[in-house]
Design an enzyme around this catalytic site. Structure first.
Site, short mmCIF file in Angstrom:
data_model
loop_
_atom_site.label_atom_id
_atom_site.label_comp_id
_atom_site.label_asym_id
_atom_site.label_seq_id
_atom_site.Cartn_x
_atom_site.Cartn_y
_atom_site.Cartn_z
N ALA A 32 0.86 -1.32 0.55
CA ALA A 32 -0.31 0.00 -0.18
C ALA A 32 0.64 1.63 0.34
O ALA A 32 0.27 2.07 -0.87
CB ALA A 32 -1.09 -0.18 1.15
N SER A 52 -7.88 1.58 8.04
CA SER A 52 -6.73 0.58 8.37
C SER A 52 -8.22 -0.30 9.24
O SER A 52 -9.16 0.28 9.54
CB SER A 52 -5.53 1.17 8.94
OG SER A 52 -4.99 -0.49 9.69
N ARG A 53 -7.60 -1.23 9.85
CA ARG A 53 -8.27 -2.18 10.83
C ARG A 53 -8.41 -0.78 12.25
O ARG A 53 -9.28 -1.15 13.01
CB ARG A 53 -8.19 -3.13 11.18
CG ARG A 53 -8.13 -4.12 9.78
CD ARG A 53 -7.99 -5.83 9.99
NE ARG A 53 -7.84 -6.55 9.60
CZ ARG A 53 -9.22 -7.66 9.00
NH1 ARG A 53 -10.53 -6.57 10.28
NH2 ARG A 53 -9.04 -7.78 8.10
N HIS A 95 -9.11 -10.01 0.80
CA HIS A 95 -9.79 -9.97 -0.99
C HIS A 95 -11.15 -9.98 -0.92
O HIS A 95 -11.82 -8.34 -1.30
CB HIS A 95 -9.03 -9.89 -1.30
CG HIS A 95 -8.04 -9.41 -1.64
ND1 HIS A 95 -6.84 -10.18 -2.82
CD2 HIS A 95 -6.27 -8.39 -0.87
CE1 HIS A 95 -5.51 -9.28 -2.19
NE2 HIS A 95 -5.61 -8.47 -0.98
N LYS A 113 -3.23 -8.75 -6.48
CA LYS A 113 -3.05 -10.45 -6.75
C LYS A 113 -2.62 -11.08 -5.41
O LYS A 113 -1.32 -10.39 -4.20
CB LYS A 113 -2.64 -10.59 -7.84
CG LYS A 113 -0.93 -10.23 -8.13
CD LYS A 113 -0.71 -9.27 -7.30
CE LYS A 113 0.36 -8.42 -7.90
NZ LYS A 113 0.89 -7.62 -6.97
N ASP A 194 0.78 -16.54 -2.87
CA ASP A 194 2.05 -14.75 -2.92
C ASP A 194 2.93 -15.04 -4.39
O ASP A 194 2.90 -14.07 -4.59
CB ASP A 194 2.48 -14.99 -1.57
CG ASP A 194 3.03 -13.35 -1.13
OD1 ASP A 194 4.13 -13.33 -0.90
OD2 ASP A 194 2.00 -12.58 -0.68
#
Length: 359
Positions: A32, A52-53, A95, A113, A194
């Site tokens: 990010a 954000s969380r 996601h 992705k 990943d």
């Protein structure tokens, strides 16, 4: 609703070219930060919000990049009508939830992705975007890279004849401790989703969806794949050898062999600064990146493609089409099926090739 040619029914379009595209950033991790750093350098982009969380993480990120609004929950960003498009940069295990929240609220979405954990989740997001008439794109920056686009054009134009074999690898030496997200099943850990998404996507770019797949893997104590090798095959007779690893650094290179030549892409094949074209009967030709395209690792190309598509009123990008993303996810599912990797919450008998339907 989306019309027959894949354009958004309302909102963005050619008449909106006179103003900046307003971005929201969902998540505050390393990718990010890299994307936002490139985004703020684009004169026709404006980062207006981040979520954000936790409020503290959002506030710190906002202060770092001069972003006016910071939200301590994803839903607040999804509701922000001043945001034209949200960049989802959470781990891929989140996601489906994050992108789905934004699409349901009417936001356009660029999602990192691997697009989701599996093809079912990917199909749900695509169905939701198409139902709402919203733009959705996987952040497969490789597909937007000018040199990769040049390579594909050469292959499509027959520069090396018919494609016979594709090779691509992506391995990191680590070591990654058991607590790392790459080894955490709850976060979709393992090498395949990943890292392996890049070699698989490279093969798809040149050959489309394979007709048959075989694969082997070495597993961790947490039951994720430490390294995976797969052989993909097509009815044309073409093959692809792909490999990914989180226990050994690899060349991170790729090659495309055709009936009349070969293209070699050196280290960092998914964001190359050069490749070498070998044509039968000719001297090798080195094709290099245009300095005007910016730094080698720039994420600006995918951001520009999103903004181009929004201004054109397109619901998806022709460079990173949603049907292509779904095909890649089906291949990743099939590889995981062969190597026996499943994540928490996935049905043990879930068929990766089943018809995709919305939630």
């Amino acid at each position: 609703m989306r019309n027959a040619v894949g354009h958004m029914s309302e909102g963005w379009g050619p008449g909106m070219a006179e103003r900046s595209v307003r971005w929201g950033i969902l998540a505050t991790g390393g990718i990010a930060a890299s994307f936002t750093a490139d985004l703020v350098d684009l004169p026709d982009a404006e980062v207006v919000a981040v979520a954000s969380r936790t409020p503290d993480a959002a506030k710190a990120f906002a202060e770092r990049f001069g972003i006016p609004r910071a939200y301590g929950e994803w839903a607040a960003l999804a509701r922000d009508e001043d945001v034209d498009v949200v960049y989802v940069a959470t781990p891929h295990s989140a996601h489906r939830a994050a992108a789905g929240l934004c699409l349901a609220a009417g936001r356009n979405v660029l999602c990192e992705k691997a697009f989701t954990l599996n093809a079912r989740e990917a199909g749900e997001l695509v169905a939701l975007a198409r139902e709402r008439g919203s733009f959705l794109m996987e952040a497969m920056w490789m597909y937007c890279n000018p040199l990769i686009r040049r390579l594909k054009a050469l292959v499509d134009d027959g520069a090396i004849g018919e494609v016979r074999h594709v090779q691509a690898d992506f391995g990191l030496s680590g070591p990654f401790p058991p607590s790392h997200r790459l080894r955490d099943p709850a976060q979709g850990g393992g090498a395949l989703l990943d890292l392996g998404v890049y070699p698989v996507s490279f093969a798809h770019l040149l050959l489309g969806e394979p007709s048959d797949i075989t694969a082997r893997a070495v597993h961790s104590e947490e039951s994720v794949d430490l390294q995976t090798g797969a052989l993909l095959s097509w009815e044309s007779g073409a093959l692809a050898s792909v490999h990914c690893s989180i226990v050994g650094g690899t060349p991170v290179s790729a090659s495309v062999t055709g009936s009349q030549g070969r293209i070699d892409v050196p280290h960092g094949f998914f964001f190359p600064d050069r490749f070498v074209l070998h044509r039968d009967g000719r001297d090798p030709e080195e094709v290099t990146a245009d300095p005007a395209d910016g730094p080698r690792g720039s994420l600006k190309h995918e951001a520009r493609e999103v903004m181009r598509a929004l201004r054109a009123g397109e619901a998806e990008s022709p460079l990173v089409p949603l049907d292509g993303t779904l095909a890649v996810m089906r291949t990743l599912d099939a590889i995981r099926d062969r190597i026996g990797v499943r994540y928490p919450g996935e049905a043990p008998d879930e068929d990766p090739t089943a018809q995709l339907t919305p939630a």
